[in-house]
Design an enzyme around this catalytic site. Sequence first.
Site, PDB file in Angstrom:
ATOM      1  N   LYS A  54      37.668  10.747 -12.309  1.00  0.00           N
ATOM      2  CA  LYS A  54      38.229  10.138 -11.084  1.00  0.00           C
ATOM      3  C   LYS A  54      39.521   9.388 -11.421  1.00  0.00           C
ATOM      4  O   LYS A  54      40.506   9.467 -10.687  1.00  0.00           O
ATOM      5  CB  LYS A  54      37.187   9.202 -10.447  1.00  0.00           C
ATOM      6  CG  LYS A  54      36.030   9.961  -9.810  1.00  0.00           C
ATOM      7  CD  LYS A  54      34.814   9.081  -9.517  1.00  0.00           C
ATOM      8  CE  LYS A  54      33.635   9.960  -9.066  1.00  0.00           C
ATOM      9  NZ  LYS A  54      32.364   9.239  -8.975  1.00  0.00           N
ATOM     10  N   GLN A  98      29.458   3.476  -8.925  1.00  0.00           N
ATOM     11  CA  GLN A  98      29.034   4.718  -9.576  1.00  0.00           C
ATOM     12  C   GLN A  98      27.512   4.730  -9.739  1.00  0.00           C
ATOM     13  O   GLN A  98      26.929   3.783 -10.276  1.00  0.00           O
ATOM     14  CB  GLN A  98      29.725   4.833 -10.952  1.00  0.00           C
ATOM     15  CG  GLN A  98      29.421   6.114 -11.684  1.00  0.00           C
ATOM     16  CD  GLN A  98      29.967   7.361 -10.966  1.00  0.00           C
ATOM     17  OE1 GLN A  98      31.084   7.363 -10.473  1.00  0.00           O
ATOM     18  NE2 GLN A  98      29.169   8.416 -10.914  1.00  0.00           N
ATOM     19  N   ASP A 124      32.740   6.165  -0.302  1.00  0.00           N
ATOM     20  CA  ASP A 124      31.636   7.069  -0.640  1.00  0.00           C
ATOM     21  C   ASP A 124      30.715   7.287   0.562  1.00  0.00           C
ATOM     22  O   ASP A 124      29.822   8.136   0.518  1.00  0.00           O
ATOM     23  CB  ASP A 124      30.823   6.484  -1.808  1.00  0.00           C
ATOM     24  CG  ASP A 124      30.824   7.397  -3.022  1.00  0.00           C
ATOM     25  OD1 ASP A 124      31.354   8.515  -2.920  1.00  0.00           O
ATOM     26  OD2 ASP A 124      30.288   6.985  -4.066  1.00  0.00           O
TER      27      ASP A 124
END
Length: 311
Positions: A54, A98, A124
């Site tokens: 990322k 994460q 997200d």
Amino acid sequence: MAARLLDGTRIAADIRAELTSRVENCTQQAQRPPTLGILLVGDNPASQVYVNTKSRVGDALGVNVDVVRLPATITLDAAQDVVHRFNCSAAHDGILVQSPLPSSLGPIAEQRLFEVIDPAKDVDGFHPTNVGRLAQGRALFAPCTPSAILELLDRSCINLEGRRAVVIGRSQIVGKPVALMLLHRHATVTVCHSRTRDLPALARDADILVAALGRPAFVTPEFVKPGATVIDVGINRLVDSSIVRALLPVGSPRLETFARRGSLLIGDVHPAVAETAGALTPVPGGVGPMTVAMLMVNTVRAAEKRLEAAV
Ligand code: NDP
């Protein structure tokens, strides 16, 4: 006949190229690049790889990726403090926690952290507000892997309306949201899971089969209607040479890759499915790169929305 490969690497490159001018505009207007804050807790090797990817993709695009790394011994309160800091920061447009989090943080740590993310920065799409909006078909930010799957299908000109879709897996991050998104696009959707009976027969009904269960090569040709589109979400790292040799035909170039690296990424779909499916996403090079591209799309969208709100 071999399935058409749906090339996520190429489509992801197209998406990044389309984002370039939007990133430049945001950077010019805000006098700083669009910025994504990532919280990474612990030392899970796969998570380290994903976060590095990322960062690398963000760097190449001109998106600033600010990674805060905390040891697995940290408390949930300390992890929440980082999210609060990202929430209050004028310099962060998007936030990502994460997953998976270390088990030492407790069974509902992920949920607790997702809940404190500002929904306007939740790139997200896991905050309950965004999950609810997705269910209503008016998502601010849809989760990246399900968005990646829809984008791959759209850009590969695979029609969804009125078609039968079967999703294997009902996780919060892939199975459930992708099922909702397919439903919103007028597919007729069946969601399967570990208690589903006669899974191969249900799967064989699918025009579009999404495999997101985390079991290497589980979906064999008997699960697949000839000509169906198969989306392989699974990412499984295999290190046992006897398993790898059993999965791949003699002479497969992937056996050389395994010999060189000592490990091989295999999806949830058996390689032999390529002979039955009409279209198939490769692993690697399918949903994975598309997921990172969609994270960048959501981050740029978050930055644009903040600029609009500031006017
Ligand atoms: P989870 O472990 O959270 O969920 C797995 C789901 O599969 C569960 O709903 C489970 O059912 C179901 N399942 C497990 N075994 C079976 C079985 N034998 N038969 C039917 N259903 C089964 O996984 P995720 O959704 O997080 O991830 C799935 C895969 O996708 C993994 O390989 C992961 O690495 C990969 N992934 C890839 C991404 C990408 O960018 N390409 C992003 C995210 C994930 P039940 O609910 O009953 O337990």
